[in-house]
Design a protein around this motif. Sequence first.
Motif, mmCIF file in Angstrom:
data_model
loop_
_atom_site.group_PDB
_atom_site.id
_atom_site.type_symbol
_atom_site.label_atom_id
_atom_site.label_comp_id
_atom_site.label_asym_id
_atom_site.label_seq_id
_atom_site.Cartn_x
_atom_site.Cartn_y
_atom_site.Cartn_z
ATOM 1 N N MET A 92 -11.054 16.485 -42.105
ATOM 2 C CA MET A 92 -9.674 16.089 -43.011
ATOM 3 C C MET A 92 -8.663 15.846 -41.828
ATOM 4 N N LYS A 93 -8.147 14.596 -41.936
ATOM 5 C CA LYS A 93 -7.100 14.084 -41.071
ATOM 6 C C LYS A 93 -5.887 14.298 -41.502
ATOM 7 N N GLY A 95 -4.614 15.440 -44.725
ATOM 8 C CA GLY A 95 -4.737 16.598 -45.584
ATOM 9 C C GLY A 95 -3.732 16.136 -46.914
ATOM 10 N N GLY A 97 -4.026 13.047 -48.754
ATOM 11 C CA GLY A 97 -4.532 11.984 -49.914
ATOM 12 C C GLY A 97 -4.297 10.649 -49.111
ATOM 13 N N ASP A 100 -8.204 9.032 -46.562
ATOM 14 C CA ASP A 100 -9.471 9.038 -47.096
ATOM 15 C C ASP A 100 -10.568 9.426 -46.196
ATOM 16 N N CYS A 110 -9.275 17.061 -49.770
ATOM 17 C CA CYS A 110 -7.844 17.680 -49.841
ATOM 18 C C CYS A 110 -7.098 17.593 -50.954
HETATM 19 S S1 FES Z 1 -7.643 14.279 -45.317
HETATM 20 FE FE1 FES Z 1 -6.613 12.393 -45.568
HETATM 21 S S2 FES Z 1 -7.247 11.848 -47.585
HETATM 22 FE FE2 FES Z 1 -8.110 13.914 -47.438
#
Ligand code: FES
Length: 141
Positions: A92-93, A95, A97, A100, A110
């Motif tokens: 998760m970058k 967090g 949405g 992706d 996330c």
């Molecule tokens: S962590 Fe970036 S879309 Fe889910």
Amino acid sequence: MVGPRAHAIISARSKDDLIFRDAFQPGRVHVTTDDGSEGFKGNTVDFLRTFDLSGFTEIYVCGPERMMFSVYRELRSRQVNARVEFSLERLMKCGIGLCDSCSIGGYQLCRDGPVFSIDELDRMEEFGRSRLVESGRRITL
Ligand code: FES
């Protein structure tokens, strides 16, 4: 402490790697070790094949994705009537949405997860097979 009627299957390579045994009532923790140093000798799925799930109404699965995928296939082969949920992990970058990086099968962990039903997993072709790494490259599990 988890509810008094809950059972847990806790698995590790060896007894020194086991965790969370004390979170469950004595007699309701089923330990498996790959090397047989404690409990059932074998992995989670080996034990699950010997375990009667007919009285369970809810099943929750977490751990390494390859193990969860094996559990998923085992539960599907037995047509278990319980509600079954899996807790997935993905990089998760952002967090929120946007990036992706956590996507799987059209879902974003996330925003839509990280817990998914077994029916949702049916639609996730990459579950148990591949995932993205930090560079964005897809790797095989
Ligand atoms: S962590 Fe970036 S879309 Fe889910």
